[in-house]
Each structure stands twice: as structure tokens, then as C-alpha cells.
Design a protein around this motif. Structure first.
Motif, short mmCIF file in Angstrom:
data_model
loop_
_atom_site.label_atom_id
_atom_site.label_comp_id
_atom_site.label_asym_id
_atom_site.label_seq_id
_atom_site.Cartn_x
_atom_site.Cartn_y
_atom_site.Cartn_z
N LEU A 194 0.86 -1.18 0.00
CA LEU A 194 0.00 0.00 0.00
C LEU A 194 0.90 1.23 0.00
N TYR A 195 0.63 2.19 -0.89
CA TYR A 195 1.45 3.40 -0.96
C TYR A 195 0.56 4.59 -1.27
N GLY A 196 1.10 5.77 -1.14
CA GLY A 196 0.32 6.95 -1.49
C GLY A 196 1.02 8.25 -1.18
N ARG A 197 0.28 9.33 -1.43
CA ARG A 197 0.78 10.68 -1.17
C ARG A 197 -0.41 11.55 -0.79
N VAL A 198 -0.20 12.41 0.20
CA VAL A 198 -1.23 13.35 0.64
C VAL A 198 -0.62 14.75 0.58
N ASP A 199 -1.25 15.65 -0.18
CA ASP A 199 -0.66 16.96 -0.48
C ASP A 199 -1.73 18.04 -0.30
N GLY A 200 -1.42 19.05 0.52
CA GLY A 200 -2.38 20.14 0.72
C GLY A 200 -1.69 21.44 1.09
N GLY A 201 -2.38 22.56 0.81
CA GLY A 201 -1.80 23.86 1.14
C GLY A 201 -2.73 24.99 0.76
N PHE A 202 -2.12 26.15 0.46
CA PHE A 202 -2.87 27.37 0.15
C PHE A 202 -2.35 27.95 -1.16
N GLN A 203 -3.27 28.54 -1.94
CA GLN A 203 -2.92 29.06 -3.27
C GLN A 203 -3.46 30.46 -3.47
N PHE A 204 -2.70 31.26 -4.22
CA PHE A 204 -3.14 32.60 -4.62
C PHE A 204 -3.01 32.74 -6.13
N MET A 205 -4.02 33.33 -6.79
CA MET A 205 -3.96 33.67 -8.21
C MET A 205 -4.65 35.00 -8.43
N SER A 224 -8.96 38.52 -7.74
CA SER A 224 -7.94 37.64 -7.17
C SER A 224 -8.61 36.59 -6.29
N ARG A 225 -7.88 35.51 -6.01
CA ARG A 225 -8.46 34.45 -5.19
C ARG A 225 -7.41 33.82 -4.29
N GLY A 248 -5.48 21.28 -2.70
CA GLY A 248 -4.75 20.02 -2.56
C GLY A 248 -4.11 19.66 -3.89
N GLY A 249 -2.91 19.07 -3.83
CA GLY A 249 -2.28 18.57 -5.04
C GLY A 249 -1.50 19.58 -5.85
N ASP A 250 -1.17 20.74 -5.28
CA ASP A 250 -0.39 21.71 -6.06
C ASP A 250 1.01 21.18 -6.37
N TYR A 251 1.64 20.53 -5.40
CA TYR A 251 2.97 19.98 -5.67
C TYR A 251 2.87 18.66 -6.41
N GLY A 252 1.92 17.82 -6.02
CA GLY A 252 1.71 16.52 -6.66
C GLY A 252 0.35 15.97 -6.28
N GLN A 271 -0.54 37.15 -15.46
CA GLN A 271 -1.12 36.53 -14.26
C GLN A 271 0.01 36.07 -13.34
N THR A 272 -0.23 36.23 -12.05
CA THR A 272 0.70 35.76 -11.03
C THR A 272 0.00 34.73 -10.16
N GLY A 273 0.71 33.68 -9.82
CA GLY A 273 0.17 32.66 -8.93
C GLY A 273 1.23 32.19 -7.95
N ALA A 274 0.80 31.74 -6.79
CA ALA A 274 1.73 31.24 -5.79
C ALA A 274 1.02 30.22 -4.91
N TYR A 275 1.79 29.29 -4.36
CA TYR A 275 1.22 28.35 -3.39
C TYR A 275 2.30 27.87 -2.43
N ILE A 276 1.83 27.48 -1.23
CA ILE A 276 2.67 26.85 -0.23
C ILE A 276 1.91 25.64 0.28
#
Length: 354
Positions: A26-37, A49-50, A55-59, A343-348
């Protein structure tokens, strides 16, 4: 005599067990954060703007099962089931309701001849991943081709060769499964890679046909030619990529029949736990459809072997009649800026693998 018979019986049992041993992981990945555009269209002729939880911005967040059974003489039966999901709401990624939307494969693996599998798989164009400085993140090489290089494919036959003196080959064929309509919705591709201690080279060709068996959308149903290179220089990895897409059946002059996508980037592994990335992506759509350039910076910080923080910022500059977003989204999405606007976008965020 009895002791010898018992010993022989035990040895046979152990041999049978070893011959039939299997493994399931069993394997997996869990990815979450915040985004601006910014410069998102509001549907009323203006922009907004938003800030959002994403979830899933990195992967892609995903979970899966993979396993094998040892059939003896270097041959294994293998399978892989993999599902992607959106962490923020728990929904399946592709909205189709299918459980294993990314992979559902079964086949055979030979140490000598390679691996042959049948089922649903990532489309072969995902092979650009290894040569993208931002590894197909939400803002990446997928952005200026509107996600052309990260779809999945059903009804596939897949072949992966062993490594022969640094070379390996991948082939994929996706059947239409429609009686009397061999080409309709069909996909196929081939990939050749050479890997050396100091560099890696890859050439890839693929094609995706529409429901009428034609190439009518340069960023969806088209032919694609890719060449990429990685150069490994101690703590630096330099990545270069070029993709040409052709849709000869698109009704010109109203729709583009070809596009060229270039990029160059670098990854710097500053310490064992901290790395930084930078890249420039450019797409040109001939025939008066314009061009766009995207600049991107990013960083990761490892908390462990399986958990890390990430941060990415990107800026896209469009020509007068183009409206590419920093994200890989369809041309009719309101998340694209108005034509000619930047357009500018960012996420962490944080990503954990298991």
C-alpha cells in the motif's frame, strides 16, 4: 531413513514457498496547502484575485496498491491499482466516479525481457515529468500546453524494456474499443531514454485522436514530439525541454494547427534537506495566435524522508491575443486572465508520502 524423508519434505516445502512468494504494498501521497492567483475573470468583464485552500499543487494526492508474485526463472506476475483524489473535499480527481482513475494494470515482468501490462495507465506523454524543473506541479511544463502532457488512457497495452547499456524503451497503445471505429479516440506513443551518470536524454512521440479519429485540437487531440535533457553537476541539475504539437485536422485559420513549447531550468540541492528551483517556459502558437512566457521560482524543505514543505511562485506574460494561465487549465476556463493580460500565482503546502 525417516529423518532423511522428513528433511527432504521440508526442503521441498521451503522451495515451493519461495517459488510462489508474493508481495503487496500500500502506498500513497497526501498533499495540501494554500494558493493565490490574480487576474481571474469574474464573468462580468472584470477580474478578481483568489485565495484558496488547495490540494495537489505539488503533486496529486493518491493512494494505490501494487504487488507481484514470483513465478520462477526471473518472471513475475505484477499488478498496480492507483487512485487520485482532491484532498480538500475527498472527491475523485477526474470527476468520472471511477475508483482507480490513474492506474489499473495487470501483467508480467521479466528480468530479461522487460514488463508488459494491460489496463488503464498514465498516458505516455507524462514522460516529460523527469525533464521538467518543476516536475509537473500545478504550475509547470503542463501550464502552457493546457495539461496536454498529463492525461490518463484506458484500454492500454504497455511495454517497459530493461536497461540495455544505458538505454531503455517504453511503448504504449490505447485501443478505441469501438466496433468499426479503429481510430476513434485511439492513442499511442513510444519513448527512448539514455541515462548516464552525468546526463540523461529522452525522445518521445505520442498521438491522441478525437472521437472521430482526427487531430483537431493542438492542446488535446494532437501529435506530440518531445526531446529533453538533464545534466547532473554535483548539487545542480540543469533541465532542457522542447515539445512540438501538431493538429493538422484543426479547421484553420480559426484554430491553431501547431504549437512549440520550450523550457530551461535548474534545481540546486543546497543542503541535504533544502533545495531551490528556477525555470522559464515559453510557448509559441503560429498563425497569429500569439505566445506566452512563464517565469517560476520554487523551494522545498524536507522534514523527513517522506514529509516536506514546499513553496512556488509563477508569473506568465501573454502576448496581445493570448490568455494562458500559470495553471494547466482549459482555454474556456475563467481562471485564465483576459487576452493580453499577465497573471501571477503562488502556493505553499506540505506533502507526505507513505
Amino acid at each position: 531413513m525417516k529423518k532423511k524423508l522428513i528433511a527432504a519434505s521440508l526442503l521441498c516445502s521451503i522451495g515451493t514457498f519461495a517459488h510462489a512468494q508474493s508481495s503487496v504494498q500500500l502506498y500513497g501521497r497526501v498533499d495540501g496547502g494554500f494558493q493565490f492567483m490574480n487576474n481571474l475573470q469574474d464573468g462580468n468583464g472584470g477580474t478578481a484575485s483568489r485565495w484558496s485552500a488547495q490540494g495537489g499543487d505539488y503533486g496529486t494526492s493518491l493512494f494505490g496498491l501494487r504487488g507481484y508474485e514470483d513465478l520462477g526463472r526471473g518472471l513475475h506476475a505484477v499488478f498496480n491499482l492507483e487512485a487520485g483524489f482532491q484532498l480538500m473535499n475527498g472527491f475523485n480527481n477526474n470527476g468520472s466516479g471511477s475508483l482507480f482513475d490513474r492506474r489499473a494494470l495487470v501483467g508480467l515482468n521479466s528480468l530479461t525481457w522487460g514488463q508488459l501490462t494491460l489496463g488503464r495507465n498514465l498516458f505516455i506523454s507524462n514522460g516529460v515529468w523527469d525533464f521538467d524543473p518543476f516536475q509537473q506541479q500545478a504550475f509547470s511544463s503542463a501550464s502552457l500546453v493546457r495539461g496536454r502532457n498529463w492525461p490518463q488512457a484506458s484500454n492500454t497495452v504497455n511495454y517497459q524494456s530493461p536497461n540495455w547499456y544505458g538505454f531503455d524503451v517504453v511503448g504504449q497503445y490505447a485501443f478505441s474499443n469501438i466496433a468499426g471505429q479503429f481510430n476513434n479516440g485511439r492513442g499511442m506513443g513510444a519513448q527512448l531514454t539514455y541515462t548516464h551518470d552525468r546526463f540523461q536524454l529522452r525522445a518521445l512521440y505520442d498521438e491522441i485522436r478525437d472521437t472521430n479519429g482526427r487531430f483537431t485540437d493542438v492542446f488535446a487531440t494532437s501529435r506530440e514530439y518531445f526531446a529533453g535533457a538533464n545534466v547532473f553537476l554535483n548539487r545542480f541539475t540543469i533541465s532542457l525541454g522542447y515539445t512540438h504539437m501538431a493538429a493538422p485536422d484543426a479547421p484553420a485559420p480559426d484554430f491553431a494547427t501547431r504549437a512549440d513549447h520550450y523550457w530551461a531550468g535548474v534545481k540546486y540541492q543546497a543542503t541535504a534537506v533544502w533545495a531551490a528551483n528556477a525555470a522559464v517556459y515559453h510557448v509559441n502558437v503560429p498563425g497569429g495566435f500569439g505566445h506566452a512566457t512563464m517565469f517560476e521560482l520554487g523551494t522545498t524543505y524536507n522534514l523527513s524522508k517522506r514529509t516536506f514543505f514546499y513553496g512556488t511562485i509563477a508569473y506568465v506574460k501573454n502576448s496581445a491575443n493570448q490568455s494562458f494561465s500559470v495553471a494547466a487549465i482549459p482555454s474556456d476556463s475563467l481562471d485564465n486572465p483576459p487576452a493580453g493580460k499577465s497573471q501571477t500565482g503562488a502556493y505553499i503546502g506540505i506533502s507526505h508520502s507513505f
